[in-house]
Design an enzyme around this catalytic site. Structure first.
Site, mmCIF file in Angstrom:
data_model
loop_
_atom_site.group_PDB
_atom_site.id
_atom_site.type_symbol
_atom_site.label_atom_id
_atom_site.label_comp_id
_atom_site.label_asym_id
_atom_site.label_seq_id
_atom_site.Cartn_x
_atom_site.Cartn_y
_atom_site.Cartn_z
ATOM 1 N N ASP A 59 0.846 -1.195 0.000
ATOM 2 C CA ASP A 59 0.000 0.000 0.000
ATOM 3 C C ASP A 59 0.886 1.250 0.000
ATOM 4 O O ASP A 59 1.677 1.455 0.935
ATOM 5 C CB ASP A 59 -0.903 -0.016 1.238
ATOM 6 N N THR A 92 -3.043 5.601 -4.082
ATOM 7 C CA THR A 92 -1.936 6.318 -3.426
ATOM 8 C C THR A 92 -0.613 6.080 -4.158
ATOM 9 O O THR A 92 0.213 6.991 -4.250
ATOM 10 C CB THR A 92 -1.801 5.862 -1.964
ATOM 11 N N THR A 93 -0.414 4.875 -4.681
ATOM 12 C CA THR A 93 0.816 4.590 -5.431
ATOM 13 C C THR A 93 0.758 5.267 -6.799
ATOM 14 O O THR A 93 1.732 5.880 -7.238
ATOM 15 C CB THR A 93 1.000 3.069 -5.616
ATOM 16 N N ASP A 385 -9.280 0.123 1.915
ATOM 17 C CA ASP A 385 -9.158 0.815 0.617
ATOM 18 C C ASP A 385 -10.381 0.541 -0.248
ATOM 19 O O ASP A 385 -10.961 1.459 -0.846
ATOM 20 C CB ASP A 385 -7.894 0.350 -0.126
#
Length: 524
Positions: A59, A92-93, A385
């Site tokens: 994550d 997020t990545t 998520d």
């Protein structure tokens, strides 16, 4: 003539040095997390230097929060990753990698003597064209409940494909969709509780309607109670000793000591009477309940639950509709919580308390099972998520295709815009298009496929009008994302492009880095 106007240890980096420092930090961070992107992404082990605690995760937000950084530009990327996590819950990545790729392209343009402000203008132009193409490609099935549920299921499956839950993604996707649809349009995930219990395997996890509290029912209390009227409290139920540090009481005999103890017991009895006067049959306290008050409450037929930690009490108050009380003089002003059934249940070898038929009908509990604590922690992050993305999609119901399809669609739209643009801004727009194409390239690289071949075929497919073409990560070829059910939230994709563009613009505008004098610690 240059002159130093700063303090002794303050430093300044100017122009090219400042820009280079910013680029190096941002690119290093992008390279760190890009191997975790996509369904075939790799994990990172995060080990705490102080406690030795280990986290295994892919994550992006968790990785970036855990590392200590000294580079200012890298910290900006960490911040946009946190914003993405708070705003949408996933991506997020992607946002970090896209911002790093935009800066990588910008670095090449600056080497060609193109001014940063021109690059910023070109990026803004390209961003607008990309978002317009994304909006045009988005579809909305709000009016068709069956199709909308299928969209939600596909979004959950796509989100979980890149997580530790990918092996059981069908099971967890259904679980996440059921939990979010119970919220009836709300984005408040407080109503969905996640309990982790080591043991069993991941597919043993299940969704339980109602609220589960990881505590045990008091001694001499019934293990099952219907039509519960609940008083939720945060009050001391130990013997009311003098709560002043260092205070002493001197007595001249054991008789006086017995009197003091009797007075304390009478005071506690009066407190129990005040609690019972609320007409309740369940008393939940955040603090401990000592033996004497517990026995008094049991005599009155009141079920007791002690030491329900602060989060448990807050969540219980939310789902049962009761208020947390600390004084009991005015029963008419206290709102009691209600539920149809309280019972003791077993999960593995642990006893827990289940509240069924709570006032907040949307409340539910996800019970996660797994072999290790690290596995459960990562499963919780993955499920959170998915729940976050789904709860946002219930509000913003439009969806787009994943698997690099949306990025290639935006890249082609930006290239078309660049052809119609005059001057150096067109070169910057083309660079933006190349940065977008890096997302499918990294997805293919992480899976061990030939990214050059796959991405060029994907680009050709889009120019031939196959707007649903994307990367089939399991077969290593170009496939239809509609048939494969690879769907993502429109809001998520839009936020990734917006945040990455803004972060890249902000870092591009830097021409000076000033570091303050370190604060001195005086010797004691």
């Amino acid at each position: 003539m240059s002159m130093n106007i700063f303090g002794a240890e303050a430093t300044e980096e100017k122009a090219e040095n400042a820009r280079l420092s910013s680029f190096v930090g941002a690119l290093a961070l992008g390279d760190l997390v890009k191997s975790t992107l996509g369904p075939k992404g790799m994990n990172k082990i995060l080990q705490s230097a102080s406690s030795g605690e280990i986290n295994v995760t892919n994550d992006g937000a968790t990785i970036l929060k855990a590392i200590q950084l000294d580079n200012a530009a890298a910290k900006i990327l960490v911040n946009i990753s946190k914003v993405q996590d708070d705003e949408v819950g996933d991506g997020t990545t992607s946002v970090c990698v896209l911002a790093a790729e935009l800066l990588r392209e910008a670095e090449k343009l600056i080497a060609q003597k193109i001014h940063p402000q021109t690059i910023v203008e070109g990026y803004r132009l390209a961003s607008a064209a990309a978002l317009k193409a994304l909006e045009k490609a988005a579809v909305d099935h709000r009016q068709d409940p069956a199709q909308f549920r299928k969209d939600l299921f596909n979004i959950a499956r796509t989100t979980l494909s890149s997580k530790v839950l990918s092996q059981d993604k069908e099971h967890f996707s259904n679980l996440a969709v059921d939990a979010v649809l119970r919220l009836r349009g709300s984005t408040d995930l407080e109503h969905i509780q996640i309990i982790k219990k080591v043991g069993g395997k991941l597919e043993d996890s299940y969704l339980d309607e109602g609220f589960i509290l990881d505590k045990s029912i008091g001694v001499n209390c019934p293990k099952r109670l219907e039509n519960a009227k609940i008083l939720i409290a945060n009050t001391s139920m130990d013997t009311d000793k003098i709560k002043i540090f260092g205070a002493r009481v001197k007595v001249d005999g054991t008789g006086k000591l017995a009197e003091l103890e009797r007075a304390e017991r009478e005071k506690m009895k009066a407190k129990v009477d005040a609690i019972a006067s609320h007409g309740i049959n369940v008393f939940v306290n955040r603090q401990l309940i000592y033996n004497y008050p517990e026995s008094l409450l049991a005599e009155r037929g009141i079920l007791t639950i002690e030491h329900a930690d602060f989060e448990g009490v807050e969540r219980l108050s939310l789902v049962t509709g009761g208020e947390i009380a600390s004084t009991f003089d005015r029963p008419d002003l206290v709102t009691l919580g209600r539920c149809e059934l309280i019972e003791e249940i077993m999960i593995g070898e642990d006893k827990l308390i289940k509240f069924s038929g709570v006032a907040a009908g949307e409340a539910c509990t996800v019970v996660l099972r797994g072999s290790t604590n690290q596995m459960l922690d990562e499963a919780e992050r993955s499920l959170h998520d998915a729940l976050s993305v789904l709860s946002q999609t219930v509000k913003e119901t439009r969806v787009v295709l994943g698997g690099g399809c949306s990025e290639m669609l935006m890249s082609c739209a930006v290239e078309e815009e660049a052809r119609r643009t005059e001057g150096k801004r067109a070169i910057a727009a083309e660079a933006f298009s190349r940065a977008l194409r890096q997302i499918p390239t990294i997805l293919a690289d992480n899976a061990g496929y030939d990214s050059s071949d796959l991405v060029s075929r994907l680009r050709a497919a889009h120019y031939e009008g196959k707007n649903d073409a994307g990367l089939d990560m399991y077969e290593g070829q170009i496939g239809s994302m509609v048939k494969l059910g690879v769907t993502e939230s429109y809001k998520l994709k839009r936020q990734v492009v917006l945040s990455a563009t803004e972060a890249a613009e902000m870092i591009l505008r830097v021409d000076d880095i000033l570091r303050a004098t370190p604060r001195r610690r005086e010797a004691v």
